[in-house]
Design a protein around this motif. Sequence first.
Motif, mmCIF file in Angstrom:
data_model
loop_
_atom_site.group_PDB
_atom_site.id
_atom_site.type_symbol
_atom_site.label_atom_id
_atom_site.label_comp_id
_atom_site.label_asym_id
_atom_site.label_seq_id
_atom_site.Cartn_x
_atom_site.Cartn_y
_atom_site.Cartn_z
ATOM 1 N N GLY A 2 10.049 12.661 2.406
ATOM 2 C CA GLY A 2 8.587 12.556 2.438
ATOM 3 C C GLY A 2 8.121 11.127 2.273
ATOM 4 N N GLY A 3 8.783 10.377 1.397
ATOM 5 C CA GLY A 3 8.444 8.972 1.200
ATOM 6 C C GLY A 3 8.699 8.139 2.443
ATOM 7 N N ALA A 4 9.810 8.418 3.125
ATOM 8 C CA ALA A 4 10.114 7.696 4.372
ATOM 9 C C ALA A 4 9.027 7.939 5.412
ATOM 10 N N ILE A 5 8.573 9.183 5.499
ATOM 11 C CA ILE A 5 7.503 9.515 6.448
ATOM 12 C C ILE A 5 6.210 8.821 6.043
ATOM 13 N N LEU A 6 5.902 8.821 4.761
ATOM 14 C CA LEU A 6 4.673 8.191 4.276
ATOM 15 C C LEU A 6 4.621 6.706 4.622
ATOM 16 N N THR A 7 5.776 6.043 4.693
ATOM 17 C CA THR A 7 5.783 4.620 5.035
ATOM 18 C C THR A 7 5.263 4.360 6.441
ATOM 19 N N THR A 8 5.211 5.400 7.282
ATOM 20 C CA THR A 8 4.702 5.242 8.644
ATOM 21 C C THR A 8 3.230 5.629 8.752
ATOM 22 N N GLN A 25 12.714 5.644 -9.419
ATOM 23 C CA GLN A 25 12.152 4.340 -9.077
ATOM 24 C C GLN A 25 12.415 4.023 -7.615
ATOM 25 N N VAL A 26 11.411 3.507 -6.926
ATOM 26 C CA VAL A 26 11.581 3.041 -5.551
ATOM 27 C C VAL A 26 12.264 1.683 -5.616
ATOM 28 N N THR A 27 13.364 1.539 -4.866
ATOM 29 C CA THR A 27 14.115 0.282 -4.893
ATOM 30 C C THR A 27 14.030 -0.488 -3.580
ATOM 31 N N ALA A 28 13.692 0.190 -2.482
ATOM 32 C CA ALA A 28 13.550 -0.486 -1.186
ATOM 33 C C ALA A 28 12.637 0.352 -0.308
ATOM 34 N N LEU A 29 11.922 -0.343 0.572
ATOM 35 C CA LEU A 29 10.962 0.352 1.424
ATOM 36 C C LEU A 29 10.753 -0.472 2.687
ATOM 37 N N THR A 30 10.905 0.166 3.832
ATOM 38 C CA THR A 30 10.546 -0.411 5.114
ATOM 39 C C THR A 30 9.874 0.689 5.912
ATOM 40 N N GLU A 31 9.282 0.350 7.031
ATOM 41 C CA GLU A 31 8.628 1.385 7.822
ATOM 42 C C GLU A 31 9.665 2.395 8.307
ATOM 43 N N GLY A 32 9.479 3.639 7.906
ATOM 44 C CA GLY A 32 10.369 4.716 8.313
ATOM 45 C C GLY A 32 11.527 4.990 7.378
ATOM 46 N N VAL A 70 0.844 -1.198 0.000
ATOM 47 C CA VAL A 70 0.000 0.000 0.000
ATOM 48 C C VAL A 70 0.878 1.245 0.000
ATOM 49 N N ARG A 71 1.899 1.283 0.847
ATOM 50 C CA ARG A 71 2.794 2.445 0.932
ATOM 51 C C ARG A 71 3.584 2.616 -0.366
ATOM 52 N N LEU A 72 4.038 1.508 -0.937
ATOM 53 C CA LEU A 72 4.754 1.582 -2.213
ATOM 54 C C LEU A 72 3.849 2.164 -3.288
ATOM 55 N N ASN A 73 2.599 1.724 -3.329
ATOM 56 C CA ASN A 73 1.649 2.272 -4.305
ATOM 57 C C ASN A 73 1.425 3.761 -4.095
ATOM 58 N N GLN A 74 1.366 4.195 -2.837
ATOM 59 C CA GLN A 74 1.173 5.630 -2.557
ATOM 60 C C GLN A 74 2.367 6.448 -3.039
ATOM 61 N N ILE A 75 3.560 5.963 -2.797
ATOM 62 C CA ILE A 75 4.758 6.681 -3.244
ATOM 63 C C ILE A 75 4.820 6.683 -4.771
ATOM 64 N N ASN A 76 4.531 5.554 -5.381
ATOM 65 C CA ASN A 76 4.529 5.498 -6.852
ATOM 66 C C ASN A 76 3.464 6.407 -7.442
ATOM 67 N N ASP A 77 2.315 6.564 -6.766
ATOM 68 C CA ASP A 77 1.283 7.499 -7.226
ATOM 69 C C ASP A 77 1.791 8.939 -7.191
ATOM 70 N N ILE A 78 2.573 9.277 -6.166
ATOM 71 C CA ILE A 78 3.161 10.622 -6.078
ATOM 72 C C ILE A 78 4.111 10.831 -7.257
#
Length: 132
Positions: free
Chosen positions: A66-72, A25-32, A4-12
């Motif tokens: 902003g993307g890091a914050i959005l993951t939370t 391109q987003v290459t990695a994502l974890t909470e925070g 869900v968070r990856l989709n939100q960042i990709n939508d941005i």
Amino acid sequence: MEKVRLNQINDIIKSDPLLQALKVQVTALTEGSVTMSMLVESEKHTNPEGFIHNGILFRLVDLAMGGAILTTGYFVRTNSISISLVPNALQSDKVIAAGTMIAKRDSFIVAEAKIMDEKKRLFAKAQGSYLI
């Protein structure tokens, strides 16, 4: 949840013409935290000396933080960013932007970001505050 968070960042990224042109391109994502990359194309992203434009580096650190914050789960607006720029990425380099949320207060969040190349050479380091 990460999907869900990856989709939100990709939508941005998809909704921003500059980010589309940069082919971020987003290459990695974890909470925070989030990591993104882009290829530096000389005809599009560099100045006459062949270095990546500092405005692009600024946009990448803002997106990474902003993307890091959005993951939370927080939706924020940029309040302020302090950026330090070091020798710029040469053309044809791949740059990697890594953002991390580092603190949350009542009405704002603090994050930091770095931009490096694949050899871990640092090009920019930033810290920002974001209004919740």
